[in-house]
Design an enzyme around this catalytic site. Structure first.
Site, PDB file in Angstrom:
ATOM      1  N   SER A   1      20.814 -39.050  65.563  1.00 13.21           N
ATOM      2  CA  SER A   1      20.407 -37.768  66.158  1.00 13.21           C
ATOM      3  C   SER A   1      21.293 -37.490  67.367  1.00 13.21           C
ATOM      4  CB  SER A   1      18.950 -37.862  66.621  1.00 13.21           C
ATOM      5  OG  SER A   1      18.559 -36.689  67.295  1.00 13.21           O
TER       6      SER A   1
ATOM      7  N   TYR B   1      11.279 -41.598  71.603  1.00 14.65           N
ATOM      8  CA  TYR B   1      12.107 -41.202  70.449  1.00 14.65           C
ATOM      9  C   TYR B   1      13.575 -41.534  70.688  1.00 14.65           C
ATOM     10  CZ  TYR B   1      14.078 -38.177  66.745  1.00 14.65           C
ATOM     11  OH  TYR B   1      14.764 -37.683  65.659  1.00 14.65           O
TER      12      TYR B   1
HETATM   13  P1  NDP Z   1      10.782 -34.563  57.907  1.00 17.38           P
HETATM   14  O1  NDP Z   1       9.533 -34.858  58.677  1.00 17.38           O
HETATM   15  O2  NDP Z   1      10.814 -33.355  57.042  1.00 17.38           O
HETATM   16  O3  NDP Z   1      11.195 -35.818  57.015  1.00 17.38           O
HETATM   17  C1  NDP Z   1      10.869 -37.144  57.313  1.00 17.38           C
HETATM   18  C2  NDP Z   1      10.614 -37.835  55.995  1.00 17.38           C
HETATM   19  O4  NDP Z   1      10.351 -39.219  56.237  1.00 17.38           O
HETATM   20  C3  NDP Z   1       9.385 -37.277  55.276  1.00 17.38           C
HETATM   21  O5  NDP Z   1       9.781 -36.888  53.968  1.00 17.38           O
HETATM   22  C4  NDP Z   1       8.389 -38.413  55.256  1.00 17.38           C
HETATM   23  O6  NDP Z   1       7.711 -38.411  54.003  1.00 17.38           O
HETATM   24  C5  NDP Z   1       9.276 -39.635  55.409  1.00 17.38           C
HETATM   25  N1  NDP Z   1       8.566 -40.728  56.044  1.00 17.38           N
HETATM   26  C6  NDP Z   1       7.861 -40.706  57.209  1.00 17.38           C
HETATM   27  N2  NDP Z   1       7.342 -41.895  57.450  1.00 17.38           N
HETATM   28  C7  NDP Z   1       7.703 -42.700  56.415  1.00 17.38           C
HETATM   29  C8  NDP Z   1       7.456 -44.053  56.096  1.00 17.38           C
HETATM   30  N3  NDP Z   1       6.716 -44.836  56.888  1.00 17.38           N
HETATM   31  N4  NDP Z   1       7.983 -44.548  54.956  1.00 17.38           N
HETATM   32  C9  NDP Z   1       8.721 -43.757  54.133  1.00 17.38           C
HETATM   33  N5  NDP Z   1       9.001 -42.480  54.401  1.00 17.38           N
HETATM   34  C10 NDP Z   1       8.488 -41.965  55.520  1.00 17.38           C
HETATM   35  O7  NDP Z   1      11.925 -34.483  58.993  1.00 17.38           O
HETATM   36  P2  NDP Z   1      13.532 -34.481  58.920  1.00 17.38           P
HETATM   37  O8  NDP Z   1      14.018 -34.200  57.573  1.00 17.38           O
HETATM   38  O9  NDP Z   1      13.955 -33.628  60.040  1.00 17.38           O
HETATM   39  O10 NDP Z   1      13.845 -35.983  59.343  1.00 17.38           O
HETATM   40  C11 NDP Z   1      14.752 -36.829  58.662  1.00 17.38           C
HETATM   41  C12 NDP Z   1      15.518 -37.651  59.669  1.00 17.38           C
HETATM   42  O11 NDP Z   1      16.341 -36.783  60.437  1.00 17.38           O
HETATM   43  C13 NDP Z   1      14.666 -38.427  60.664  1.00 17.38           C
HETATM   44  O12 NDP Z   1      15.200 -39.724  60.811  1.00 17.38           O
HETATM   45  C14 NDP Z   1      14.828 -37.634  61.943  1.00 17.38           C
HETATM   46  O13 NDP Z   1      14.657 -38.435  63.080  1.00 17.38           O
HETATM   47  C15 NDP Z   1      16.254 -37.146  61.786  1.00 17.38           C
HETATM   48  N6  NDP Z   1      16.611 -36.001  62.613  1.00 17.38           N
HETATM   49  C16 NDP Z   1      15.943 -34.805  62.467  1.00 17.38           C
HETATM   50  C17 NDP Z   1      16.245 -33.755  63.304  1.00 17.38           C
HETATM   51  C18 NDP Z   1      15.494 -32.471  63.240  1.00 17.38           C
HETATM   52  O14 NDP Z   1      15.589 -31.656  64.181  1.00 17.38           O
HETATM   53  N7  NDP Z   1      14.727 -32.192  62.199  1.00 17.38           N
HETATM   54  C19 NDP Z   1      17.309 -33.856  64.322  1.00 17.38           C
HETATM   55  C20 NDP Z   1      17.953 -35.127  64.357  1.00 17.38           C
HETATM   56  C21 NDP Z   1      17.614 -36.150  63.531  1.00 17.38           C
HETATM   57  P3  NDP Z   1       6.233 -39.034  53.819  1.00 17.38           P
HETATM   58  O15 NDP Z   1       5.406 -38.441  54.922  1.00 17.38           O
HETATM   59  O16 NDP Z   1       5.852 -38.582  52.455  1.00 17.38           O
HETATM   60  O17 NDP Z   1       6.395 -40.521  53.907  1.00 17.38           O
END
Ligand code: NDP
Length: 240
Positions: free
Chosen positions: A133, A146
């Site tokens: 990030s 975070y």
């Molecule tokens: P989302 O919340 O849409 O996606 C996160 C995904 O992770 C979900 O599909 C969730 O699915 C899954 N997840 C959460 N906990 C678990 C777990 N314990 N085991 C398996 N899967 C899990 O957010 P983003 O797409 O934005 O996030 C993706 C990545 O991008 C993250 O690492 C985030 O930190 C990073 N990021 C995002 C930014 C943003 O602004 N959106 C900016 C910078 C980085 P489920 O709940 O079904 O498990």
């Protein structure tokens, strides 16, 4: 020739879903992981094994990778994307939120690496893509716990890259700024969520998840002797 297997964690929404769609359209069989199986299956991608796996469960993670390899052959890449952003002030944020982020954003990445790395080292090829990030490079208000996890992703990735470079395995960090996904919705402090939304709006909006998927695919599709070590991308209007 058939394309090799790629693992995408957190594939049910946001960046993970966009990445899964793109890599599938490019012809790759996929292992899609997340806790909500229905979200993975809704993508309805061909040659995609969907498994309900919490990536903080090391054994379940490794077992799903073994199952996918039996079906599709060795894993050529993993996108360690699953993550949570629970913003808060350290004085009053529930400590269980720190635990959740550290377990998922830090240990979940390590577990993903461990599930695929021995095979990659044995084959002398492979790519590990960790989603960091901009908050893994600089600080932001209410992000203390975070940023600890995302700085860790950047540090672990660089250290791992040095460890495995000579063996032919690539390690890539993709570091987005704000992206329009479900991520913010899990922050429990309503006021902090509103401030973050206002900040995104003042920047003219966040990136679309597809832009991040394109960056991930760009790094992956370089020839194996080229490692794109880090990609940092954010909406043009995002100043911080
Ligand atoms: P989302 O919340 O849409 O996606 C996160 C995904 O992770 C979900 O599909 C969730 O699915 C899954 N997840 C959460 N906990 C678990 C777990 N314990 N085991 C398996 N899967 C899990 O957010 P983003 O797409 O934005 O996030 C993706 C990545 O991008 C993250 O690492 C985030 O930190 C990073 N990021 C995002 C930014 C943003 O602004 N959106 C900016 C910078 C980085 P489920 O709940 O079904 O498990």
């Amino acid at each position: 020739m058939s394309k090799p297997l790629i693992v995408v964690t957190g594939a049910g929404s946001g960046i993970g879903a966009a990445t899964a769609r793109l890599l599938s359209a490019q012809g790759h069989p996929l292992l899609l992981l997340g806790r909500r199986l229905e979200k993975l299956e809704e993508l309805a991608l061909p040659r995609a094994l969907c498994r309900k796996v919490d990536v903080t469960d090391r054994d379940a993670f490794a077992a799903a990778v073994r199952e996918a390899e039996e079906r599709f052959g060795p894993v050529d890449a993993i996108v360690n994307n699953a993550g949570a952003m629970l913003l808060g002030r350290i004085a009053d944020q529930g400590a269980e939120e720190w635990d959740r982020m550290i377990d998922l954003n830090v240990k979940g990445v390590l577990y993903g690496v461990r599930a695929v790395l021995p095979g990659m080292l044995a084959r002398g090829t492979g790519t590990i893509i960790n989603v960091g990030s901009v908050a893994g490079r600089k600080t932001f208000p209410n992000h203390t716990a975070y940023v600890a996890t995302k700085f860790a992703v950047h540090a672990m990735s660089e250290n791992l890259r040095e460890e495995v470079a000579a063996a032919g395995v690539r390690v890539v960090t993709v570091a987005p700024g704000a992206v329009e996904t479900e991520l913010l919705s899990h922050t429990t402090d309503e006021r902090i969520r509103q401030d973050y939304e206002a900040w995104k709006e003042s920047a003219g909006g966040a990136l679309d998840a597809h832009a991040v998927a394109e960056a991930i695919a760009y790094a992956y599709h370089q020839p194996q002797h080229v490692t794109v070590r880090e990609i940092v991308l954010a909406a043009t209007g995002q100043q911080a």
